[in-house]
Structure formats: structure tokens, C-alpha cells
Write a protein that holds these residues in place. Structure first.
Motif, PDB file in Angstrom:
ATOM      1  N   ALA A  16      -2.728  -8.638   8.219  1.00 33.72           N
ATOM      2  CA  ALA A  16      -4.011  -9.155   8.697  1.00 33.72           C
ATOM      3  C   ALA A  16      -4.701  -8.146   9.603  1.00 33.72           C
ATOM      4  O   ALA A  16      -5.920  -8.020   9.606  1.00 33.72           O
ATOM      5  CB  ALA A  16      -3.790 -10.480   9.437  1.00 33.72           C
ATOM      6  N   ILE A  17      -3.879  -7.413  10.404  1.00 34.97           N
ATOM      7  CA  ILE A  17      -4.461  -6.443  11.331  1.00 34.97           C
ATOM      8  C   ILE A  17      -4.953  -5.211  10.589  1.00 34.97           C
ATOM      9  O   ILE A  17      -5.999  -4.655  10.889  1.00 34.97           O
ATOM     10  CB  ILE A  17      -3.425  -6.060  12.414  1.00 34.97           C
ATOM     11  N   ALA A  18      -4.167  -4.757   9.595  1.00 37.40           N
ATOM     12  CA  ALA A  18      -4.553  -3.571   8.829  1.00 37.40           C
ATOM     13  C   ALA A  18      -5.769  -3.877   7.956  1.00 37.40           C
ATOM     14  O   ALA A  18      -5.886  -4.957   7.391  1.00 37.40           O
ATOM     15  CB  ALA A  18      -3.385  -3.109   7.963  1.00 37.40           C
ATOM     16  N   GLN A  19      -6.668  -2.913   7.864  1.00 35.69           N
ATOM     17  CA  GLN A  19      -7.875  -3.068   7.056  1.00 35.69           C
ATOM     18  C   GLN A  19      -8.003  -1.885   6.116  1.00 35.69           C
ATOM     19  O   GLN A  19      -7.827  -0.735   6.532  1.00 35.69           O
ATOM     20  CB  GLN A  19      -9.113  -3.141   7.946  1.00 35.69           C
ATOM     21  N   ILE A  62     -16.230  10.405  -2.855  1.00 37.95           N
ATOM     22  CA  ILE A  62     -15.699   9.070  -2.586  1.00 37.95           C
ATOM     23  C   ILE A  62     -14.635   9.171  -1.490  1.00 37.95           C
ATOM     24  O   ILE A  62     -14.096  10.249  -1.234  1.00 37.95           O
ATOM     25  CB  ILE A  62     -15.090   8.434  -3.859  1.00 37.95           C
ATOM     26  N   PHE A  63     -14.349   8.035  -0.867  1.00 36.57           N
ATOM     27  CA  PHE A  63     -13.330   8.021   0.181  1.00 36.57           C
ATOM     28  C   PHE A  63     -12.612   6.683   0.197  1.00 36.57           C
ATOM     29  O   PHE A  63     -13.108   5.667  -0.302  1.00 36.57           O
ATOM     30  CB  PHE A  63     -13.947   8.294   1.556  1.00 36.57           C
ATOM     31  N   GLY A  64     -11.428   6.690   0.773  1.00 39.68           N
ATOM     32  CA  GLY A  64     -10.684   5.475   1.065  1.00 39.68           C
ATOM     33  C   GLY A  64     -10.299   5.493   2.540  1.00 39.68           C
ATOM     34  O   GLY A  64     -10.270   6.556   3.173  1.00 39.68           O
ATOM     35  N   LYS A  65     -10.014   4.333   3.085  1.00 35.18           N
ATOM     36  CA  LYS A  65      -9.681   4.273   4.507  1.00 35.18           C
ATOM     37  C   LYS A  65      -8.729   3.123   4.761  1.00 35.18           C
ATOM     38  O   LYS A  65      -8.983   1.987   4.344  1.00 35.18           O
ATOM     39  CB  LYS A  65     -10.959   4.099   5.329  1.00 35.18           C
ATOM     40  N   LEU A  66      -7.614   3.426   5.422  1.00 38.03           N
ATOM     41  CA  LEU A  66      -6.639   2.413   5.813  1.00 38.03           C
ATOM     42  C   LEU A  66      -6.504   2.460   7.325  1.00 38.03           C
ATOM     43  O   LEU A  66      -6.114   3.488   7.889  1.00 38.03           O
ATOM     44  CB  LEU A  66      -5.292   2.675   5.144  1.00 38.03           C
ATOM     45  N   GLU A  67      -6.838   1.356   7.975  1.00 37.03           N
ATOM     46  CA  GLU A  67      -6.875   1.315   9.436  1.00 37.03           C
ATOM     47  C   GLU A  67      -5.875   0.309   9.969  1.00 37.03           C
ATOM     48  O   GLU A  67      -5.724  -0.798   9.448  1.00 37.03           O
ATOM     49  CB  GLU A  67      -8.291   0.940   9.887  1.00 37.03           C
ATOM     50  N   PHE A  68      -5.171   0.725  11.032  1.00 31.49           N
ATOM     51  CA  PHE A  68      -4.169  -0.149  11.650  1.00 31.49           C
ATOM     52  C   PHE A  68      -4.168   0.096  13.153  1.00 31.49           C
ATOM     53  O   PHE A  68      -3.893   1.216  13.600  1.00 31.49           O
ATOM     54  CB  PHE A  68      -2.783   0.130  11.057  1.00 31.49           C
ATOM     55  N   GLY A  70      -6.504   0.531  15.367  1.00 27.94           N
ATOM     56  CA  GLY A  70      -7.381   1.557  15.903  1.00 27.94           C
ATOM     57  C   GLY A  70      -7.135   2.964  15.403  1.00 27.94           C
ATOM     58  O   GLY A  70      -7.864   3.885  15.749  1.00 27.94           O
ATOM     59  N   ILE A  71      -6.098   3.147  14.592  1.00 27.98           N
ATOM     60  CA  ILE A  71      -5.805   4.451  14.000  1.00 27.98           C
ATOM     61  C   ILE A  71      -5.980   4.326  12.490  1.00 27.98           C
ATOM     62  O   ILE A  71      -5.584   3.324  11.893  1.00 27.98           O
ATOM     63  CB  ILE A  71      -4.379   4.913  14.341  1.00 27.98           C
ATOM     64  N   PHE A  72      -6.579   5.347  11.857  1.00 29.14           N
ATOM     65  CA  PHE A  72      -6.839   5.222  10.426  1.00 29.14           C
ATOM     66  C   PHE A  72      -6.485   6.503   9.672  1.00 29.14           C
ATOM     67  O   PHE A  72      -6.460   7.603  10.240  1.00 29.14           O
ATOM     68  CB  PHE A  72      -8.301   4.834  10.165  1.00 29.14           C
ATOM     69  N   LEU A  73      -6.203   6.322   8.398  1.00 29.53           N
ATOM     70  CA  LEU A  73      -5.974   7.411   7.452  1.00 29.53           C
ATOM     71  C   LEU A  73      -7.114   7.393   6.451  1.00 29.53           C
ATOM     72  O   LEU A  73      -7.420   6.345   5.878  1.00 29.53           O
ATOM     73  CB  LEU A  73      -4.640   7.222   6.740  1.00 29.53           C
ATOM     74  N   GLN A  74      -7.767   8.548   6.245  1.00 28.90           N
ATOM     75  CA  GLN A  74      -8.951   8.596   5.386  1.00 28.90           C
ATOM     76  C   GLN A  74      -8.855   9.753   4.392  1.00 28.90           C
ATOM     77  O   GLN A  74      -9.264  10.868   4.689  1.00 28.90           O
ATOM     78  CB  GLN A  74     -10.217   8.732   6.244  1.00 28.90           C
ATOM     79  N   PRO A  75      -8.338   9.508   3.192  1.00 30.32           N
ATOM     80  CA  PRO A  75      -8.379  10.534   2.142  1.00 30.32           C
ATOM     81  C   PRO A  75      -9.733  10.520   1.427  1.00 30.32           C
ATOM     82  O   PRO A  75     -10.370   9.471   1.298  1.00 30.32           O
ATOM     83  CB  PRO A  75      -7.249  10.107   1.194  1.00 30.32           C
ATOM     84  N   GLU A  76     -10.167  11.704   0.966  1.00 26.85           N
ATOM     85  CA  GLU A  76     -11.457  11.825   0.295  1.00 26.85           C
ATOM     86  C   GLU A  76     -11.342  12.750  -0.918  1.00 26.85           C
ATOM     87  O   GLU A  76     -10.437  13.590  -0.992  1.00 26.85           O
ATOM     88  CB  GLU A  76     -12.510  12.400   1.255  1.00 26.85           C
ATOM     89  N   LEU A  77     -12.269  12.607  -1.822  1.00 24.35           N
ATOM     90  CA  LEU A  77     -12.404  13.516  -2.966  1.00 24.35           C
ATOM     91  C   LEU A  77     -13.893  13.837  -3.078  1.00 24.35           C
ATOM     92  O   LEU A  77     -14.697  12.951  -3.386  1.00 24.35           O
ATOM     93  CB  LEU A  77     -11.873  12.861  -4.239  1.00 24.35           C
ATOM     94  N   VAL A  78     -14.261  15.108  -2.835  1.00 27.74           N
ATOM     95  CA  VAL A  78     -15.660  15.462  -2.634  1.00 27.74           C
ATOM     96  C   VAL A  78     -16.015  16.735  -3.416  1.00 27.74           C
ATOM     97  O   VAL A  78     -15.279  17.726  -3.363  1.00 27.74           O
ATOM     98  CB  VAL A  78     -15.956  15.696  -1.132  1.00 27.74           C
ATOM     99  N   LEU A 101      -7.639  12.958   6.319  1.00 32.74           N
ATOM    100  CA  LEU A 101      -7.953  12.922   7.745  1.00 32.74           C
ATOM    101  C   LEU A 101      -7.241  11.773   8.444  1.00 32.74           C
ATOM    102  O   LEU A 101      -7.112  10.677   7.900  1.00 32.74           O
ATOM    103  CB  LEU A 101      -9.458  12.779   7.937  1.00 32.74           C
ATOM    104  N   VAL A 102      -6.794  12.044   9.649  1.00 28.99           N
ATOM    105  CA  VAL A 102      -6.245  11.010  10.529  1.00 28.99           C
ATOM    106  C   VAL A 102      -7.219  10.849  11.681  1.00 28.99           C
ATOM    107  O   VAL A 102      -7.652  11.842  12.286  1.00 28.99           O
ATOM    108  CB  VAL A 102      -4.848  11.400  11.046  1.00 28.99           C
ATOM    109  N   GLY A 103      -7.585   9.611  11.961  1.00 28.41           N
ATOM    110  CA  GLY A 103      -8.584   9.379  12.989  1.00 28.41           C
ATOM    111  C   GLY A 103      -8.207   8.289  13.964  1.00 28.41           C
ATOM    112  O   GLY A 103      -7.229   7.555  13.769  1.00 28.41           O
ATOM    113  N   MET A 104      -9.016   8.192  15.011  1.00 32.28           N
ATOM    114  CA  MET A 104      -8.794   7.180  16.056  1.00 32.28           C
ATOM    115  C   MET A 104     -10.136   6.629  16.498  1.00 32.28           C
ATOM    116  O   MET A 104     -11.082   7.391  16.743  1.00 32.28           O
ATOM    117  CB  MET A 104      -8.061   7.813  17.243  1.00 32.28           C
ATOM    118  N   ASN A 105     -10.212   5.313  16.585  1.00 33.42           N
ATOM    119  CA  ASN A 105     -11.406   4.668  17.109  1.00 33.42           C
ATOM    120  C   ASN A 105     -11.437   4.798  18.625  1.00 33.42           C
ATOM    121  O   ASN A 105     -10.423   4.599  19.303  1.00 33.42           O
ATOM    122  CB  ASN A 105     -11.435   3.189  16.722  1.00 33.42           C
ATOM    123  N   LEU A 106     -12.619   5.139  19.158  1.00 32.56           N
ATOM    124  CA  LEU A 106     -12.776   5.286  20.597  1.00 32.56           C
ATOM    125  C   LEU A 106     -13.546   4.095  21.144  1.00 32.56           C
ATOM    126  O   LEU A 106     -13.151   2.956  20.945  1.00 32.56           O
ATOM    127  CB  LEU A 106     -13.484   6.611  20.906  1.00 32.56           C
TER     128      LEU A 106
END
Length: 198
Positions: A16-19, A62-68, A70-78, A101-106
């Protein structure tokens, strides 16, 4: 039985937390490839070295994003079009980028992200020149991207810097008596707009 129920609750809570989202993206890039080096036909030494001038290109993908939490993984094909201006010609590269890419929500909608970017060069060519150029040494290379962005509902905006770790040269056609090399490494700023489809 209690452990099984607890494990199920933890799993359901984590799900439920992961998006997960995916979408499309595009935008402009501004930068250049590396040095152009023209060799002396007599001594075999470099007779002149020239830095490329930045030009504007574009990207679509295109991109995908998996967030858990506040931290997310974002692979892309561009698909990316990169242009560089030298004194006597323009150098154009078409490539497929696959950043992971690995990211963090601020604060609020703001975020930062960074990671490796795999690059596959589809085409490299000279424009406004009679010179011939060979294929690059390595069709697949590894670089990096880092940047920051903001999400406003389904829309996202980000600004990144892209660089590469090592040289990847293309040489002039020796049969055509054009003795030079161009370092095809990108060094560019990427301004992107994304739209979440999910």
C-alpha cells in the motif's frame, strides 16, 4: 499462525505504501561532445585541438517509477539527439539512453535523483562538411546523470546534467586522407517534461 498473519499485514502495508507509475517524457538538451583533434599528416602529432560549441538538441522517451517511503527508482528509455558545432562543421549524434536513477523526495513536490546512464549510439555523422567519419570506438558506453525536479500532479519537470566517464572516439576516414578524431562523450544539460499515465 500469528507470524503468518503479521507477515501478511507487513506485506499488504508495504504494498500500500509503495507506488508504481509510468509515463512519457521529452524535452530539450543543451551541450556538446568532446574535443576535436586534427593530426599533422607529416609528424603524426596533434596540430590543433578544438573544443566544441554547445548546441540545442532534443529527447523523447518513456519511464517507470517505483516509490517506497520517499525513495524511488526510476528507469528510463530515451531517444536523444545531440549536436555540437566546431569551426568547420557540425557533429550530430543520435543515441538511445537508458538511465537508472535513484531519487529522494525532499520538501513537498521537490526531489533529487542521480544514477548511471547506459548509452547506445545509433548514428554519428558530420554535417556541412565533405569529411568522412568512422563509427565510434564503443557503441555502448556508461555515463551518469544527476539533477533535481518538481512534480505537479501528473506533470513533472526536471533539470539534469549528463556526463561520461571515459573517451569514446570517432576517427576520420584514413582512406579519404582525413586524419582527425572527435571525442563523442556528451556533456550536456537536460530540461525534461514528463507526464504520468498511471
Amino acid at each position: 499462525m500469528k507470524k503468518l498473519i503479521l507477515a501478511a499485514l507487513v506485506f499488504c502495508g508495504g504494498t500500500a505504501i509503495a507506488q508504481s507509475t509510468y509515463g512519457i517524457k521529452g524535452g530539450l538538451n543543451y551541450g556538446a561532445t568532446g574535443e576535436y583533434e586534427n593530426f599533422s599528416q607529416v609528424a603524426g602529432d596533434a596540430s590543433s585541438i578544438e573544443d566544441g560549441n554547445n548546441k540545442t538538441g532534443y529527447h523523447l522517451g518513456i519511464f517507470g517509477k517505483l516509490e517506497f517511503l520517499g525513495i524511488f527508482l526510476q528507469p528510463e528509455l530515451v531517444y536523444t539527439n545531440l549536436n555540437t558545432e566546431y569551426n568547420n562543421f557540425d557533429y550530430k549524434i543520435d543515441k538511445i539512453d537508458a538511465p537508472i536513477l535513484v531519487g529522494m523526495n525532499l520538501l513537498g513536490p521537490l526531489h533529487i535523483k542521480a544514477g548511471p546512464s547506459f548509452q547506445y549510439i545509433l548514428n554519428n555523422e558530420l554535417e556541412n562538411s565533405s569529411f568522412k567519419i568512422s563509427e565510434v570506438e564503443n557503441e555502448i558506453t556508461l555515463g551518469y546523470q544527476l539533477g533535481a525536479g518538481i512534480n505537479l500532479g501528473r506533470l513533472g519537470f526536471d533539470l539534469r546534467y549528463e556526463g561520461a566517464f571515459k573517451e569514446n572516439n570517432a576517427f576520420g576516414d584514413a582512406a579519404a586522407d582525413t586524419n582527425f578524431r572527435i571525442d563523442s562523450r556528451p556533456s550536456q544539460w537536460i530540461l525534461g517534461v514528463s507526464y504520468n499515465l498511471k
